[in-house]
Enzyme design. Structure first.
Site, mmCIF file in Angstrom:
data_model
loop_
_atom_site.group_PDB
_atom_site.id
_atom_site.type_symbol
_atom_site.label_atom_id
_atom_site.label_comp_id
_atom_site.label_asym_id
_atom_site.label_seq_id
_atom_site.Cartn_x
_atom_site.Cartn_y
_atom_site.Cartn_z
ATOM 1 N N LYS A 18 -58.134 26.758 40.274
ATOM 2 C CA LYS A 18 -57.147 26.623 41.354
ATOM 3 C C LYS A 18 -55.985 27.609 41.168
ATOM 4 C CE LYS A 18 -54.129 23.079 41.109
ATOM 5 N NZ LYS A 18 -52.758 22.889 41.396
ATOM 6 N N GLU A 51 -55.818 19.187 29.063
ATOM 7 C CA GLU A 51 -56.456 17.883 29.087
ATOM 8 C C GLU A 51 -57.198 17.701 27.770
ATOM 9 O OE1 GLU A 51 -58.689 17.025 32.628
ATOM 10 O OE2 GLU A 51 -57.161 17.957 33.880
ATOM 11 N N CYS A 91 -57.077 23.219 36.670
ATOM 12 C CA CYS A 91 -56.053 24.275 36.624
ATOM 13 C C CYS A 91 -56.586 25.688 36.813
ATOM 14 C CB CYS A 91 -55.293 24.193 35.308
ATOM 15 S SG CYS A 91 -54.267 22.733 35.219
#
Ligand code: UDX
Length: 434
Positions: free
Chosen positions: A263, A155, A260
């Site tokens: 998780k 991101e 990301c």
């Protein structure tokens, strides 16, 4: 070749726009029609540098269209990139229900040979489930292949990561699928790494967990530095000079967040445990990361003693700079802890305020959102820094000191130079260095 991209979240929209930019004909699809309506008009639902411009340019060229008709999109496509969410389930494993739903839709609309490409991050062996699901529900005798092409975009630099990848991992089990994917990435032949599907699936989880481990490792060293005379910035620099280690992802601070690392790490722990492998190395990585905010809160208490009714400015709410994403951001836990202690918060972030407001609505008593860092520090007892946005390293410290009630800075990302800020009269605390 017609390409469909199903799911218009972070990965989906960047994949769709990126593949169109490579010159392919792409249909982006999502069952949420309001989202499709907006994106079709060039309205990007997320803040990601360069994405809106690229979307608009490709809409204009006609290389990309969007649709909420998933059946029609699947029927029209030769290759289908599956980019739906795989959120964290209650036990840490990835919730695969959206992948199952799309697999069934593909089965129902299989009107010719198609390659189904997993782009979302999925547990190893997911391709077998997709294959089984499509075979079970398909109504025709048409053939299909499943392939894995995990996405590594970050991101904040997603567009350039997609357009200029340093590796493209492809997992296939037939020549036909291999040829089609090689053609899609024809401009990057030198960067293709082609392997079997289980390996490709595992590479994604293994990479993200390794990077998370690097961050927790340097944060562990930071704890050691705080109890000695060592400086974690120098430790990281010295370690990084060894090419076997490398200097990237050795920045100590408030730990990793985002959609990301937390998780994927938990998902890999679950995958390993289900397969009977001891995953303690990664459990420890997670534990060290979770500790970061508690550790930071202790630092704040050491500087301010009682937090009840103390006015505190918090700069940086996003989980990292150049994004409006607050998922698993350290700021969330910190805000919660500070409110529990009775602090009065003034919050600022260049992009993530709207998202944080949904979680912690403004009440102008305990929580106030402001438009500039200078407004944030007005009358506060301390300034906390949680995200290293570039604008924070360019602040006018003379002005800040004049506005604060007490000149105390607690820097969770080590962006300021200790000697420089102390020379200006600030009390300064940071991570893993004096
Ligand atoms: C990550 C991976 O980098 C990317 O390849 C994958 O596809 C998705 O997950 P992202 O979550 O966008 O990307 O951000 P990244 O830049 O990797 O940072 C993740 C977190 O680690 C951030 O919270 C960041 O602040 C933190 N971080 C990163 C550190 O604390 N120290 C570092 O040295 C690097």
């Amino acid at each position: 070749m017609k390409i469909a991209v199903i799911g218009t979240g972070y990965v989906g929209i960047v994949t769709a726009v990126g593949l169109a930019e490579f010159g392919h004909t792409v249909i982006g699809a999502d069952k949420v029609s309001e989202k499709i309506e907006k994106i079709s008009h060039g309205d990007v639902p997320i803040y990601e540098p360069g994405l809106a411009e690229l979307l608009k340019a490709n809409l204009k060229k006609g290389t990309i269209t969007f649709s909420s008709d998933l059946n029609g999109t699947i029927q029209a496509a030769d290759v289908i990139f599956v980019c739906v969410g795989t959120p964290q389930g209650d036990d840490g494993s990835a919730d695969m229900s959206q992948i199952e739903e799309v697999s069934r839709l593909i089965a129902e609309n299989l009107n010719g040979y198609k390659v189904v490409v997993e782009k979302s991050t999925v547990p190893v062996k997911t391709s077998s489930w997709i294959k089984r699901t499509i075979s079970l529900y398909k109504k025709s005798d048409q053939e299909f292949d499943v392939a894995s092409n995990p996405e590594f975009l970050r991101e904040g630099s997603a567009v350039s990561d997609f357009l200029r990848p340093d590796r493209i991992i492809i997992g296939v089990e037939t020549e036909r699928a291999r040829d089609m994917l090689t053609e899609i990435y024809a401009d990057f032949k030198d960067r293709l790494f082609i392997t079997n599907i289980d390996t490709a699936e595992l590479i994604k989880h293994a990479s993200n967990s390794f990077l998370a481990m690097k961050i927790s490792y340097i944060n562990l060293m930071a704890d050691l530095c705080e109890r000695t005379n060592a400086d974690v910035e120098q430790v990281a620099k010295g370690m990084g000079l060894d090419p076997r280690i490398g200097g990237l992802f050795l920045k100590a601070g408030l730990g990793y967040g985002g959609s990301c690392f937390p998780k994927d790490l938990k998902a890999l722990i679950k995958i390993g445990e289900d397969l009977g492998v001891n995953m303690n190395l990664l459990k420890e990585t997670d534990r060290i990361n979770v500790e970061r905010t508690r550790h930071f809160l202790e630092k704040i208490k050491r500087a301010l003693w009682i937090l009840k009714d103390k006015r505190i400015a918090l700069l940086g709410l996003a989980f990292k700079p150049e994004t409006d994403d607050i998922r698993e951001a350290p700021a969330i836990k910190l805000i919660r802890d500070l409110l529990n202690e009775g602090a009065i918060l003034r919050l600022y972030d260049p992009e993530a305020q709207a998202n944080m407001k949904e979680l912690f609505p403004e009440d102008k008593v305990r929580i106030t959102y402001v438009k500039t860092p200078y407004e944030a520090v007005n009358g506060v007892n301390a300034l906390l820094l949680c995200t290293e946005w570039k604008e924070f390293s360019e602040l006018d410290f003379g002005k800040i000191k004049g506005l604060m009630a007490n000149p105390i800075i607690i820097d969770g990302r080590n962006i300021f130079r200790p000697e420089a800020v102390r020379k200006l009269g600030f009390e300064y605390y940071c991570v893993g260095r004096k």
